[in-house]
Scaffold this motif. Structure first.
Motif, PDB file in Angstrom:
ATOM      1  N   LYS A  62       0.844  -1.185   0.000  1.00  0.00           N
ATOM      2  CA  LYS A  62       0.000   0.000   0.000  1.00  0.00           C
ATOM      3  C   LYS A  62       0.887   1.245   0.000  1.00  0.00           C
ATOM      4  CE  LYS A  62      -3.684   2.339   2.486  1.00  0.00           C
ATOM      5  NZ  LYS A  62      -4.641   2.278   3.598  1.00  0.00           N
ATOM      6  N   GLY A  63       0.605   2.191  -0.914  1.00  0.00           N
ATOM      7  CA  GLY A  63       1.388   3.408  -1.013  1.00  0.00           C
ATOM      8  C   GLY A  63       2.530   3.348  -2.001  1.00  0.00           C
ATOM      9  N   ASP A  64       2.861   2.147  -2.519  1.00  0.00           N
ATOM     10  CA  ASP A  64       3.924   2.044  -3.521  1.00  0.00           C
ATOM     11  C   ASP A  64       3.543   2.834  -4.772  1.00  0.00           C
ATOM     12  OD1 ASP A  64       5.448   0.420  -1.910  1.00  0.00           O
ATOM     13  OD2 ASP A  64       5.153  -1.402  -3.100  1.00  0.00           O
ATOM     14  N   LEU A  65       4.527   3.477  -5.371  1.00  0.00           N
ATOM     15  CA  LEU A  65       4.333   4.225  -6.609  1.00  0.00           C
ATOM     16  C   LEU A  65       4.571   3.284  -7.785  1.00  0.00           C
ATOM     17  CD1 LEU A  65       3.928   6.941  -8.104  1.00  0.00           C
ATOM     18  CD2 LEU A  65       6.384   7.283  -7.889  1.00  0.00           C
ATOM     19  N   ILE A  66       3.550   3.077  -8.597  1.00  0.00           N
ATOM     20  CA  ILE A  66       3.652   2.208  -9.759  1.00  0.00           C
ATOM     21  C   ILE A  66       3.747   3.088 -10.998  1.00  0.00           C
ATOM     22  CG2 ILE A  66       2.595   0.315 -11.059  1.00  0.00           C
ATOM     23  CD1 ILE A  66       3.384  -0.368  -8.115  1.00  0.00           C
ATOM     24  N   PHE A  67       4.868   2.992 -11.712  1.00  0.00           N
ATOM     25  CA  PHE A  67       5.125   3.782 -12.919  1.00  0.00           C
ATOM     26  C   PHE A  67       4.737   2.954 -14.129  1.00  0.00           C
ATOM     27  CE2 PHE A  67       8.114   4.826 -16.376  1.00  0.00           C
ATOM     28  CZ  PHE A  67       7.753   6.151 -16.588  1.00  0.00           C
ATOM     29  N   TRP A  82       5.053   6.992 -33.834  1.00  0.00           N
ATOM     30  CA  TRP A  82       5.149   6.403 -32.498  1.00  0.00           C
ATOM     31  C   TRP A  82       5.171   7.509 -31.446  1.00  0.00           C
ATOM     32  CZ3 TRP A  82       4.312   1.490 -31.447  1.00  0.00           C
ATOM     33  CH2 TRP A  82       4.520   0.533 -32.449  1.00  0.00           C
ATOM     34  N   LYS A  83       4.407   7.345 -30.393  1.00  0.00           N
ATOM     35  CA  LYS A  83       4.354   8.314 -29.300  1.00  0.00           C
ATOM     36  C   LYS A  83       4.424   7.555 -27.979  1.00  0.00           C
ATOM     37  CE  LYS A  83       1.566  12.109 -27.482  1.00  0.00           C
ATOM     38  NZ  LYS A  83       0.344  12.916 -27.687  1.00  0.00           N
ATOM     39  N   THR A  84       5.230   8.048 -27.046  1.00  0.00           N
ATOM     40  CA  THR A  84       5.393   7.411 -25.749  1.00  0.00           C
ATOM     41  C   THR A  84       4.531   8.125 -24.716  1.00  0.00           C
ATOM     42  OG1 THR A  84       7.637   6.731 -26.311  1.00  0.00           O
ATOM     43  CG2 THR A  84       7.056   6.730 -23.968  1.00  0.00           C
ATOM     44  N   PHE A  85       3.864   7.323 -23.876  1.00  0.00           N
ATOM     45  CA  PHE A  85       2.986   7.827 -22.824  1.00  0.00           C
ATOM     46  C   PHE A  85       3.499   7.380 -21.462  1.00  0.00           C
ATOM     47  CE2 PHE A  85       0.472   7.558 -26.622  1.00  0.00           C
ATOM     48  CZ  PHE A  85      -0.220   8.756 -26.621  1.00  0.00           C
ATOM     49  N   TYR A  86       3.308   8.247 -20.465  1.00  0.00           N
ATOM     50  CA  TYR A  86       3.755   7.969 -19.107  1.00  0.00           C
ATOM     51  C   TYR A  86       2.595   8.191 -18.140  1.00  0.00           C
ATOM     52  CZ  TYR A  86       8.120   9.085 -21.503  1.00  0.00           C
ATOM     53  OH  TYR A  86       9.159   9.133 -22.392  1.00  0.00           O
ATOM     54  N   GLY A  87       2.601   7.423 -17.063  1.00  0.00           N
ATOM     55  CA  GLY A  87       1.616   7.620 -16.006  1.00  0.00           C
ATOM     56  C   GLY A  87       2.063   6.902 -14.750  1.00  0.00           C
ATOM     57  N   TYR A  88       1.342   7.136 -13.679  1.00  0.00           N
ATOM     58  CA  TYR A  88       1.661   6.463 -12.425  1.00  0.00           C
ATOM     59  C   TYR A  88       0.414   6.413 -11.557  1.00  0.00           C
ATOM     60  CZ  TYR A  88       1.718  11.089 -10.310  1.00  0.00           C
ATOM     61  OH  TYR A  88       1.356  12.325  -9.864  1.00  0.00           O
ATOM     62  N   GLY A  89       0.497   5.579 -10.550  1.00  0.00           N
ATOM     63  CA  GLY A  89      -0.563   5.489  -9.556  1.00  0.00           C
ATOM     64  C   GLY A  89       0.015   4.962  -8.266  1.00  0.00           C
ATOM     65  N   PHE A  90      -0.678   5.237  -7.183  1.00  0.00           N
ATOM     66  CA  PHE A  90      -0.270   4.736  -5.874  1.00  0.00           C
ATOM     67  C   PHE A  90      -1.151   3.546  -5.510  1.00  0.00           C
ATOM     68  CE2 PHE A  90       1.184   9.122  -5.829  1.00  0.00           C
ATOM     69  CZ  PHE A  90       2.464   8.974  -5.345  1.00  0.00           C
ATOM     70  N   ALA A  91      -0.515   2.452  -5.086  1.00  0.00           N
ATOM     71  CA  ALA A  91      -1.258   1.260  -4.685  1.00  0.00           C
ATOM     72  C   ALA A  91      -2.176   1.596  -3.513  1.00  0.00           C
ATOM     73  CB  ALA A  91      -0.305   0.131  -4.312  1.00  0.00           C
ATOM     74  N   LYS A  92      -3.448   1.210  -3.629  1.00  0.00           N
ATOM     75  CA  LYS A  92      -4.443   1.521  -2.607  1.00  0.00           C
ATOM     76  C   LYS A  92      -4.404   0.539  -1.443  1.00  0.00           C
ATOM     77  CE  LYS A  92      -7.524   3.560  -6.024  1.00  0.00           C
ATOM     78  NZ  LYS A  92      -8.814   3.435  -6.708  1.00  0.00           N
ATOM     79  N   ASN A  93      -3.816  -0.633  -1.672  1.00  0.00           N
ATOM     80  CA  ASN A  93      -3.729  -1.691  -0.659  1.00  0.00           C
ATOM     81  C   ASN A  93      -2.463  -2.500  -0.909  1.00  0.00           C
ATOM     82  OD1 ASN A  93      -6.415  -1.461   0.719  1.00  0.00           O
ATOM     83  ND2 ASN A  93      -7.139  -1.805  -1.369  1.00  0.00           N
ATOM     84  N   ASP A  94      -2.225  -3.500  -0.071  1.00  0.00           N
ATOM     85  CA  ASP A  94      -1.192  -4.493  -0.336  1.00  0.00           C
ATOM     86  C   ASP A  94      -1.758  -5.478  -1.353  1.00  0.00           C
ATOM     87  OD1 ASP A  94       0.425  -3.318   1.591  1.00  0.00           O
ATOM     88  OD2 ASP A  94      -0.007  -4.832   3.119  1.00  0.00           O
ATOM     89  N   GLN A 126       8.179   3.661  -2.193  1.00  0.00           N
ATOM     90  CA  GLN A 126       7.500   4.777  -1.552  1.00  0.00           C
ATOM     91  C   GLN A 126       8.378   6.005  -1.356  1.00  0.00           C
ATOM     92  OE1 GLN A 126       5.421   3.376   1.920  1.00  0.00           O
ATOM     93  NE2 GLN A 126       4.514   1.681   0.797  1.00  0.00           N
ATOM     94  N   ASN A 127       9.578   6.010  -1.880  1.00  0.00           N
ATOM     95  CA  ASN A 127      10.478   7.141  -1.659  1.00  0.00           C
ATOM     96  C   ASN A 127      10.761   7.937  -2.930  1.00  0.00           C
ATOM     97  OD1 ASN A 127      10.819   6.593   1.126  1.00  0.00           O
ATOM     98  ND2 ASN A 127      12.179   4.896   0.581  1.00  0.00           N
ATOM     99  N   THR A 186       6.752  13.943  -9.260  1.00  0.00           N
ATOM    100  CA  THR A 186       7.119  15.070 -10.129  1.00  0.00           C
ATOM    101  C   THR A 186       8.504  14.880 -10.747  1.00  0.00           C
ATOM    102  OG1 THR A 186       7.995  16.373  -8.290  1.00  0.00           O
ATOM    103  CG2 THR A 186       5.666  16.694  -8.848  1.00  0.00           C
ATOM    104  N   ASP A 187       9.291  13.922 -10.225  1.00  0.00           N
ATOM    105  CA  ASP A 187      10.598  13.617 -10.793  1.00  0.00           C
ATOM    106  C   ASP A 187      10.512  12.635 -11.966  1.00  0.00           C
ATOM    107  OD1 ASP A 187      11.838  15.246  -8.912  1.00  0.00           O
ATOM    108  OD2 ASP A 187      12.173  13.587  -7.513  1.00  0.00           O
ATOM    109  N   LEU A 188       9.328  12.078 -12.219  1.00  0.00           N
ATOM    110  CA  LEU A 188       9.152  11.086 -13.274  1.00  0.00           C
ATOM    111  C   LEU A 188       8.865  11.758 -14.617  1.00  0.00           C
ATOM    112  CD1 LEU A 188       6.833   8.601 -11.357  1.00  0.00           C
ATOM    113  CD2 LEU A 188       9.290   8.366 -11.770  1.00  0.00           C
ATOM    114  N   PRO A 189       9.144  11.048 -15.720  1.00  0.00           N
ATOM    115  CA  PRO A 189       8.740  11.582 -17.023  1.00  0.00           C
ATOM    116  C   PRO A 189       7.222  11.745 -17.050  1.00  0.00           C
ATOM    117  CG  PRO A 189      10.004   9.537 -17.285  1.00  0.00           C
ATOM    118  CD  PRO A 189       9.765   9.731 -15.809  1.00  0.00           C
TER     119      PRO A 189
END
Length: 121
Positions: free
Chosen positions: A14-19, A63-75, A106-107, A111-114
């Motif tokens: 929970k709380g891990d940043l998934i890129f 070709w176009k590259t896309f980026y995104g992320y989300g925070f895990a809501k649980n384990d 989690q560290n 904003t540092d990600l593409p």
């Protein structure tokens, strides 16, 4: 229509940043813009099919590259999370490649990600 990646092989806390990252191009589209469109999100295989993180993208024949992320809501245990690509917004022939899904823990400051730069004609 949707396609899904392979499931996670390691535990997600929970709380891990998934890129998430992928590259796409459109070969044919029913839209007057001639663009393809896709939505990608991390989906938890469960009774509720909850999701976190989202990428919405439109693209043309280049070709176009896309980026995104989300925070895990649980384990989440191994074998329970994967990236889904939702493709039914229009009739289209597209190619998707370069799929990357990383658990950055989690560290990391997102904003540092593409990121996707939105521009308008």
């Amino acid at each position: 229509m949707q396609i899904a990646s392979k499931k996670n092989v390691k535990e997600i806390k929970k709380g891990d940043l998934i890129f998430m990252q992928f590259t796409a191009r459109c070969l044919r589209s029913s839209d007057e813009s001639a663009e393809g469109i896709v939505t990608a999100t991390c989906v938890v295989d469960s009774k509720t099919w909850t999701a976190f993180g989202r990428i919405n993208g439109a693209f043309n024949k280049e070709w176009k590259t896309f980026y995104g992320y989300g925070f895990a809501k649980n384990d989440y245990s191994p074998g329970t999370v994967r990236m889904h690509f939702f493709l039914s917004q229009r009739m289209q022939t597209i190619e998707i490649g370069g799929i990357v899904i990383l658990n950055l823990g989690q560290n990391i400051n997102p904003t540092d990600l593409p990121r996707n730069i939105i521009t308008y004609a």
